[in-house]
Write an enzyme that holds these catalytic residues in place. Sequence first.
Site, PDB file in Angstrom:
ATOM      1  N   GLU A  89     -28.376   6.494  35.140  1.00  0.00           N
ATOM      2  CA  GLU A  89     -28.073   6.843  36.523  1.00  0.00           C
ATOM      3  C   GLU A  89     -28.560   5.749  37.474  1.00  0.00           C
ATOM      4  O   GLU A  89     -29.620   5.155  37.259  1.00  0.00           O
ATOM      5  CB  GLU A  89     -28.761   8.168  36.870  1.00  0.00           C
ATOM      6  N   ASP A 124     -28.800   5.503  41.723  1.00  0.00           N
ATOM      7  CA  ASP A 124     -28.628   6.395  42.875  1.00  0.00           C
ATOM      8  C   ASP A 124     -28.852   5.737  44.224  1.00  0.00           C
ATOM      9  O   ASP A 124     -29.828   5.010  44.411  1.00  0.00           O
ATOM     10  CB  ASP A 124     -29.665   7.537  42.829  1.00  0.00           C
ATOM     11  N   GLU A 148     -29.417   7.967  47.580  1.00  0.00           N
ATOM     12  CA  GLU A 148     -29.490   9.322  48.116  1.00  0.00           C
ATOM     13  C   GLU A 148     -29.930   9.247  49.578  1.00  0.00           C
ATOM     14  O   GLU A 148     -30.884   8.539  49.905  1.00  0.00           O
ATOM     15  CB  GLU A 148     -30.477  10.184  47.317  1.00  0.00           C
TER      16      GLU A 148
END
Length: 336
Positions: free
Chosen positions: A112, A114, A116
């Site tokens: 992953e 990210d 955010e």
Amino acid sequence: MVMKLPCLGCSLFLVLTLVSVVASGSEKRLPILSFDEGYTQLFGDDNLVIHRDGKAVHLSLNERTGSGFVSQDLYLHGYFSASIKLPADYTAGVVVAFYMSNGDIFEKNHDEIDFEFLGNIRGKDWRIQTNVYGNGSTSVGREERYNLWFDPADDFHQYSILWTDSQIIFYVDNIPIRELKRTAAMGGDFPSKPMSLYATIWDGSDWATNGGKYRVNYKYAPYVAKFSDLILHGCTVDPIEFSSKRCDSTQSLEQLSTSITPSQRSKMDNFRRKHMTYSYCYDQTRYKVPPPECVFNPQEAERLKKFDPVTFGGGQRHHGKRHHRSRASQSKSDSI
């Protein structure tokens, strides 16, 4: 499951192209895909609305549901970008995510990368968080948090991820804000398997704002995150065979010797000095011994002490943005 290695020659060509594209600050030369060309709805029913003949997408969160979309293809390395305008006013508990993941395929050892965006109470700014997981290494979070030098709810700004086999770079308006280099000590913690690109908006009330102190207030709903200038530039991978289908190519661009120019590195250092508020490398509560890729900077450690400790939901992984499609559905998809 036996995973075949993608075309190494394709990956090398792609990496060289990406290095020149990003380092030269010319991401605008890359093709912008319409929604139907590169993406499919993930969840949210009519909370996802397409605008401008498919060139823009609005994701909304209300009491009923959030929403999201996902790339039609899997990618092994590439450059992924979107221009995003976040919701305004009271946004506590709201999370907007722009990220890559393969959790739907590799449930126990997923990768992953990210971005955010964490909402806040009225009068307080949005915060941005980056994170990287490799091979299911969720027990070793590599979060960093920052403030921005602008209000991301006032206008569109470009957020980009460069992912190669040796490094990951996060960009805001073509300014690198974080560089993670692969080291031998990281082992499988560096993302190395094909991933899809996701964009979602969801209710993160339990952790997103002051560790859950301030929650989403649906009196201010719907919360709308707007996406445009969507770029998918990388090596696509067959979701069944995991062999390379194709590697994108662009017009010939001048090859540069480094992925971050001296000017960009200066801007990155300035950004981190002014705007970084948390780094996992200095979190002595979570890590008695910092993860192996961390390099201790005494000045940086001292500066970060003035910020309040970051709460990550009591150590639990935040699954709210996880609305992965099934393998079956994948197989059907061929200034500072």
